[in-house]
Design a protein around this motif. Sequence first.
Motif, PDB file in Angstrom:
ATOM      1  N   ALA A   1       0.824  -1.202   0.000  1.00 31.83           N
ATOM      2  CA  ALA A   1       0.000   0.000   0.000  1.00 31.83           C
ATOM      3  C   ALA A   1       0.864   1.260   0.000  1.00 31.83           C
ATOM      4  CB  ALA A   1      -0.929  -0.009   1.211  1.00 31.83           C
ATOM      5  N   ALA A   2       1.942   1.250   0.801  1.00 35.49           N
ATOM      6  CA  ALA A   2       2.830   2.409   0.835  1.00 35.49           C
ATOM      7  C   ALA A   2       3.548   2.593  -0.497  1.00 35.49           C
ATOM      8  CB  ALA A   2       3.836   2.241   1.968  1.00 35.49           C
ATOM      9  N   PHE A   3       4.016   1.486  -1.081  1.00 35.86           N
ATOM     10  CA  PHE A   3       4.672   1.591  -2.383  1.00 35.86           C
ATOM     11  C   PHE A   3       3.731   2.173  -3.435  1.00 35.86           C
ATOM     12  CE2 PHE A   3       5.018  -0.463  -6.559  1.00 35.86           C
ATOM     13  CZ  PHE A   3       6.207   0.107  -6.992  1.00 35.86           C
ATOM     14  N   GLU A   4       2.494   1.679  -3.457  1.00 37.66           N
ATOM     15  CA  GLU A   4       1.527   2.181  -4.435  1.00 37.66           C
ATOM     16  C   GLU A   4       1.281   3.669  -4.251  1.00 37.66           C
ATOM     17  OE1 GLU A   4       0.049   0.969  -6.975  1.00 37.66           O
ATOM     18  OE2 GLU A   4       0.540  -1.165  -6.879  1.00 37.66           O
ATOM     19  N   ALA A   5       1.187   4.119  -3.001  1.00 35.73           N
ATOM     20  CA  ALA A   5       0.931   5.537  -2.754  1.00 35.73           C
ATOM     21  C   ALA A   5       2.089   6.396  -3.246  1.00 35.73           C
ATOM     22  CB  ALA A   5       0.687   5.758  -1.265  1.00 35.73           C
ATOM     23  N   ILE A   6       3.330   5.979  -2.936  1.00 36.32           N
ATOM     24  CA  ILE A   6       4.499   6.760  -3.358  1.00 36.32           C
ATOM     25  C   ILE A   6       4.640   6.733  -4.874  1.00 36.32           C
ATOM     26  CG2 ILE A   6       7.010   6.904  -3.241  1.00 36.32           C
ATOM     27  CD1 ILE A   6       6.848   5.838  -0.409  1.00 36.32           C
ATOM     28  N   HIS A   7       4.488   5.548  -5.459  1.00 34.79           N
ATOM     29  CA  HIS A   7       4.691   5.421  -6.889  1.00 34.79           C
ATOM     30  C   HIS A   7       3.634   6.206  -7.677  1.00 34.79           C
ATOM     31  CE1 HIS A   7       6.525   3.617 -10.385  1.00 34.79           C
ATOM     32  NE2 HIS A   7       5.334   3.239 -10.826  1.00 34.79           N
ATOM     33  N   ALA A   8       2.390   6.120  -7.227  1.00 34.75           N
ATOM     34  CA  ALA A   8       1.335   6.865  -7.924  1.00 34.75           C
ATOM     35  C   ALA A   8       1.584   8.362  -7.843  1.00 34.75           C
ATOM     36  CB  ALA A   8      -0.024   6.513  -7.332  1.00 34.75           C
ATOM     37  N   TRP A   9       1.988   8.838  -6.654  1.00 25.19           N
ATOM     38  CA  TRP A   9       2.277  10.268  -6.530  1.00 25.19           C
ATOM     39  C   TRP A   9       3.462  10.651  -7.406  1.00 25.19           C
ATOM     40  CZ3 TRP A   9       6.935  12.232  -4.798  1.00 25.19           C
ATOM     41  CH2 TRP A   9       6.993  13.637  -4.696  1.00 25.19           C
ATOM     42  N   ARG A  10       4.490   9.817  -7.469  1.00 25.75           N
ATOM     43  CA  ARG A  10       5.665  10.143  -8.285  1.00 25.75           C
ATOM     44  C   ARG A  10       5.296  10.250  -9.748  1.00 25.75           C
ATOM     45  NH1 ARG A  10      11.347   6.689  -8.791  1.00 25.75           N
ATOM     46  NH2 ARG A  10      12.391   8.179 -10.161  1.00 25.75           N
ATOM     47  N   VAL A  11       4.490   9.309 -10.235  1.00 23.67           N
ATOM     48  CA  VAL A  11       4.090   9.343 -11.647  1.00 23.67           C
ATOM     49  C   VAL A  11       3.313  10.619 -11.950  1.00 23.67           C
ATOM     50  CG1 VAL A  11       2.640   8.213 -13.374  1.00 23.67           C
ATOM     51  CG2 VAL A  11       4.122   6.834 -11.902  1.00 23.67           C
ATOM     52  N   ASP A  12       2.365  10.974 -11.080  1.00 21.84           N
ATOM     53  CA  ASP A  12       1.572  12.186 -11.293  1.00 21.84           C
ATOM     54  C   ASP A  12       2.440  13.439 -11.232  1.00 21.84           C
ATOM     55  OD1 ASP A  12      -0.685  10.675 -11.572  1.00 21.84           O
ATOM     56  OD2 ASP A  12      -1.359  10.932  -9.501  1.00 21.84           O
ATOM     57  N   HIS A  13       3.385  13.472 -10.274  1.00 19.17           N
ATOM     58  CA  HIS A  13       4.218  14.661 -10.126  1.00 19.17           C
ATOM     59  C   HIS A  13       5.148  14.840 -11.321  1.00 19.17           C
ATOM     60  CE1 HIS A  13       5.975  17.889  -7.760  1.00 19.17           C
ATOM     61  NE2 HIS A  13       7.185  17.456  -8.085  1.00 19.17           N
ATOM     62  N   GLU A  14       5.724  13.771 -11.829  1.00 15.18           N
ATOM     63  CA  GLU A  14       6.610  13.885 -12.994  1.00 15.18           C
ATOM     64  C   GLU A  14       5.816  14.195 -14.252  1.00 15.18           C
ATOM     65  OE1 GLU A  14       8.714  10.197 -12.932  1.00 15.18           O
ATOM     66  OE2 GLU A  14      10.318  10.969 -11.623  1.00 15.18           O
ATOM     67  N   ARG A  15       4.540  13.796 -14.271  1.00 19.48           N
ATOM     68  CA  ARG A  15       3.709  14.115 -15.434  1.00 19.48           C
ATOM     69  C   ARG A  15       3.464  15.607 -15.540  1.00 19.48           C
ATOM     70  NH1 ARG A  15      -0.542  11.083 -14.328  1.00 19.48           N
ATOM     71  NH2 ARG A  15       0.310   9.258 -15.376  1.00 19.48           N
ATOM     72  N   THR A  16       3.494  16.307 -14.402  1.00 14.69           N
ATOM     73  CA  THR A  16       3.276  17.751 -14.400  1.00 14.69           C
ATOM     74  C   THR A  16       4.579  18.536 -14.552  1.00 14.69           C
ATOM     75  OG1 THR A  16       3.426  17.861 -11.990  1.00 14.69           O
ATOM     76  CG2 THR A  16       1.240  17.499 -12.958  1.00 14.69           C
TER      77      THR A  16
END
Length: 788
Positions: free
Chosen positions: A475-490
């Motif tokens: 769950a923690a990995f998914e939260a960090i990874h999802a945020w990283r993908v969204d942040h790099e997309r911006t």
Amino acid sequence: MRNDAQGAPPREPSAPPGGRGASLDRKGITADVGASLVVFLVAVPLSLGIAVASGAPLIAGLIAAVVGGIVAGAVGGSMVQVSGPAAGLTIIVADLVMTYGWRVTCLITLLAGLVQLALGACRIARAALAVSPAVVHGMLAGVGVTIALAQLHVVLGGAPQSSALANIAELPEQIANNHTAAVGVGVITVALMFGWNRMPSIGRFKPALIPAALVAVGTATLIATLGRWEVETVALPDSLASAWNGPALPESGQWHGIAFAVAAVAMVASVESLLAAIAVDRMHNGRRVQLNRELCGQGAANTVSGALGGLPVAGVIVRSTANVRAGAQSPLSTILHGVWILLFVALFAHVVELIPMPALAALLVFIGTRMVSIAHLRDLRRHHEAGVYLTTLFGVVFLGLLEGVFLGFALAMIVSLRRLTKLTVTTEERDGTVHIAVNGSLTFLAVPRLAHVLRTVPEGAPVDLDLHVDFMDHAAFEAIHAWRVDHERTGGRVDIDEVHENWYARSSAQSAPAAKTTPRGSARWWAPWQMRGSSRSGLNPVGLLAAGAREYHAGTADRMRSVLSRLPHGQHPTSLFVTCADSRVVPNVITASGPGDLFTVRNVGNLVPRYDSAAQDSSVGAAVEYAVTVLEVPSIVVCGHSHCGAMQALLDRTHRSADESETAHMRRWLAHGEGGLTRTGEDEGALAGLPAAEALRRLAQENVREQLEHLMEYPVVRERVESGELTLTGMYYDLETARVHLLDPDTGEFVAVTGVQDVPAPRTRAAGGDGAQLVDGSSSGVSSRPSC
């Protein structure tokens, strides 16, 4: 060799005699007989008082004391623990007597003993130690408060109420209206209990040698008898045969409650007995307690006590402490104390019947208040468990024993879970980059907090995310990874750096470990090879090095890799550390430093050649110049140590051997330290009359001062010291005490380091996706300074 509660350490010559079956000498038997008499005098009033508090027949307390002494002493696994009726079980027994009657309570005691026997036979005694001490001490404190509140009414001439709240509410009226002879008996007993052990010694007479309980109850009995005070006294049956009031079967619909009661009695008695046995082990030098055998002994005692109509039995710390202090050396003292109680009841029952009941109630009030231990509360507060203790205490007092224990245990589990999942997240913005540090265990419980912090990061901002975590779930990995993908997309940049295990990297590669990992290497990595297991004993030096490398790879290399990955482009040590080549001196251990902190130079005698002799001995001079001019270290440390072979060679002049061809290099090198001999006055024999260790200490410390003066002869050192860019420090390491001493520049003496001071964190590099960024905010990229 094992040295725990299950295994016995090697016996010292002065220790008491060996295990069961060992023949006791005359001195040991005499000591046990004397101790048994002391415990007997303590046990009689306590056993009667606990029977009163439990609502059981008074003879039941004496039966339990006899059985606890003889059976538990003969079968159990502790050398000096004394068993008998325990105050910690009074609330349970009182409730059982009220609910099921006395004879069914005896059956519950018998069945609880059988359960203890089964648990001991299954060798799971250590599982009882998994109960939090905060819960156990809170339970005992709650029982003590409950006993004191109830028996205080008896002391005041009244009767205890049905609950602790009712006892508190009724107390003012009891104090205002009841002033009978019972109050006088109670006041005398309590006063003597509090004051007896505080009385000063009179000549050879020491009040502490006579049990306070015996003095208090005996004095109150004597005064009430001679004064013909009208108070209720102890009533015993006419004979032991008529006293038997053994177990009986319950009604058909009560078995469910009986099973629950058996489990409760077995659990409380077992935990209290085992914890008391371990505590008693700290008081003597004999064989350590065998926990499973002790549990079987307690089970056997409860089985017999229940069959004979006695109270439940447990190991009790008060009588055990008295036994140890009286000089007990074997279980013989425990067994004999039970024999004395049996003989006393059989032959002198009429003496027991003179004891006033208010005296026993006052004794229970004192015992109850003493069960609330402020020392335990202080210890638990230091470990942040005072809340568990207080919750259990108040739960037992106001809700009931089992309810209070359940609340305390539940809170202890919550506290433990919180500690296991504790997470700290800090955010700091430096030079336009958001630095986020995560410390702790990353589980699904921490995801909301972490997600909240990550959502505060501005869009498009560069982010350095440092994961100092020892575990990360999916769950923690998914939260960090999802945020990283969204942040790099911006348009943002995210550099994730993991200090311990590479949890995120492994999860990204779809190879996440299934569980928290534990280093397989030795926890004592800093200890010498010969102290870390017999498997290395037959290895040659090369084999030892290979074994050490394998241990490093198994338990440390993965953790080191994440640290060293920050230091590949250059080093930025905080000190040039000049010390002896002696294998017992480990600079990184005694300074608690790591890779990249110390630029170390080691040689025989931690010597620094004078600047004018640098042409002959250029190695140290090169290191000094490199450290000061290229690495720009802010400090230089010269560290000497005790028992130094080089200093001994200077003292003994052993370097001037008959065959000087074998020690030519050593003679030339040690010449750089002969200035220390002159400074100590050894040329005139100043050290000749001193013990060898003291002479070596003085010479080693003077040698450090001499080498610091040699350093000041180097122009690069002198210029930077005078400009304030460089400091010189003297250090001395005592091998016997493992203590570090620093040279005081004001007094010129070496002073032991006694405390921990906060020091500025050294500059390190945090790995990132596009390069390296200095943590202190200096320019990123590869350092222009060369690396040695």
